[in-house]
Design a protein around this motif. Sequence first.
Motif, short mmCIF file in Angstrom:
data_model
loop_
_atom_site.label_atom_id
_atom_site.label_comp_id
_atom_site.label_asym_id
_atom_site.label_seq_id
_atom_site.Cartn_x
_atom_site.Cartn_y
_atom_site.Cartn_z
N GLY A 11 19.54 -1.61 -2.71
CA GLY A 11 20.41 -2.26 -1.74
C GLY A 11 19.81 -2.24 -0.34
N VAL A 12 18.48 -2.11 -0.29
CA VAL A 12 17.78 -2.03 1.00
C VAL A 12 16.53 -2.91 0.91
N VAL A 13 16.32 -3.75 1.90
CA VAL A 13 15.12 -4.58 1.97
C VAL A 13 14.40 -4.27 3.27
N VAL A 14 13.10 -3.99 3.18
CA VAL A 14 12.30 -3.74 4.39
C VAL A 14 11.20 -4.79 4.48
N PRO A 15 10.78 -5.14 5.68
CA PRO A 15 9.66 -6.08 5.82
C PRO A 15 8.40 -5.51 5.17
N ARG A 16 7.67 -6.38 4.44
CA ARG A 16 6.44 -5.94 3.78
C ARG A 16 5.31 -6.88 4.18
N VAL A 17 4.18 -6.29 4.49
CA VAL A 17 3.02 -7.04 4.99
C VAL A 17 1.80 -6.65 4.18
N GLN A 18 1.07 -7.63 3.67
CA GLN A 18 -0.18 -7.34 2.96
C GLN A 18 -1.29 -7.20 4.00
N ALA A 19 -1.89 -6.02 4.02
CA ALA A 19 -2.91 -5.75 5.03
C ALA A 19 -3.78 -4.58 4.61
N ASP A 20 -5.04 -4.62 4.99
CA ASP A 20 -5.97 -3.52 4.80
C ASP A 20 -5.69 -2.48 5.88
N ALA A 21 -5.55 -1.22 5.49
CA ALA A 21 -5.24 -0.16 6.47
C ALA A 21 -6.35 0.03 7.48
N ARG A 22 -7.53 -0.52 7.21
CA ARG A 22 -8.66 -0.40 8.13
C ARG A 22 -8.67 -1.50 9.18
N ALA A 23 -7.76 -2.46 9.06
CA ALA A 23 -7.68 -3.56 10.02
C ALA A 23 -6.23 -4.03 10.08
N LEU A 24 -5.39 -3.25 10.71
CA LEU A 24 -3.95 -3.52 10.72
C LEU A 24 -3.62 -4.68 11.67
N PRO A 25 -2.75 -5.59 11.24
CA PRO A 25 -2.41 -6.76 12.06
C PRO A 25 -1.26 -6.46 13.02
N PHE A 26 -1.36 -5.37 13.76
CA PHE A 26 -0.29 -4.98 14.68
C PHE A 26 -0.89 -4.65 16.04
N ALA A 27 -0.07 -4.79 17.07
CA ALA A 27 -0.53 -4.55 18.44
C ALA A 27 -0.75 -3.07 18.70
N ASP A 28 -1.53 -2.78 19.71
CA ASP A 28 -1.73 -1.40 20.14
C ASP A 28 -0.38 -0.78 20.52
N GLU A 29 -0.23 0.50 20.17
CA GLU A 29 0.95 1.29 20.57
C GLU A 29 2.26 0.63 20.17
N ALA A 30 2.29 0.08 18.95
CA ALA A 30 3.48 -0.62 18.47
C ALA A 30 4.46 0.29 17.74
#
Length: 273
Positions: A117-136
């Motif tokens: 009963g819980v849905v979280v956002p899921r992103v396919q990504a290599d942990a060595r090149a994360l598609p997120f901003a600095d200090e996010a």
Amino acid sequence: MTSSGPVPPPLSRAGYQDVPDAQGGGAARGWWDANAAEYLDEHGDFLGAATFRWGPEGLTEDEAGLLGDVAGAAVLEVGAGAAQCSRWLATRGARVVASDVSGGMLAGGDRLDAAAGVVVPRVQADARALPFADEAFDVVFTSFGAIPFVPDARRVHAEAARVLRPGGRWVFSVTHPVRWAFPDDPTARGLIADRSYFDRRPYAESDDDGRVTYAEYHRTLGDHVRDVVAAGLRLRDVVEPEWPGWNDQVWGGWSPERGALLPGTAVFVTTKD
């Protein structure tokens, strides 16, 4: 047991061996895509749909509290698999994103969304090149994800440090380094060391064409410490869960027989100062 995913190729060679970094580091996605359904069928009851376990011993984050108070915190899970840990965190008020290199594992979480009963956002990504901003993020973590499956784990730690805010935590669990000196056998045979703890050759599997289809990397305790320090992180704790009396399952080389005498998991708690 059947799977709707890709069929793994037959093995021609398996064991501790030197493999090209590019092949070893790139094998994880295909292997987990091919084995996602079988893995979730085999371990689904133990992992649950929204349960946070740090390893096969069964230690939960609810018991350990290694991530701190997550209510309202921005949290990233790397190597999330089907996102069981992330769902648990969402029920505790975290703003969580789950990421994994394997689309098959992330897709396997679809059936768990309804069960939890819980849905979280899921992103396919290599942990060595994360598609997120600095200090996010306030917290980044992985439970047996990413680090064992790449030859360049320092890049994983560097990315975790990059996306962490000052004061944030990076917490990761891996196979206890001592275990690599012993056979991966859940019986008493697995209690007799048969190779050097300092042999850092990965365990790898290859197909008939010589292509690496699976690789898992060993690092000593000192290697892990040096890797997090090199990323500018401060080591706060190393947790070695003991095998609990209630857990009678056998999971690969983990078992009550071995767990009574030999550590199976190490959890490293670090912070970005």
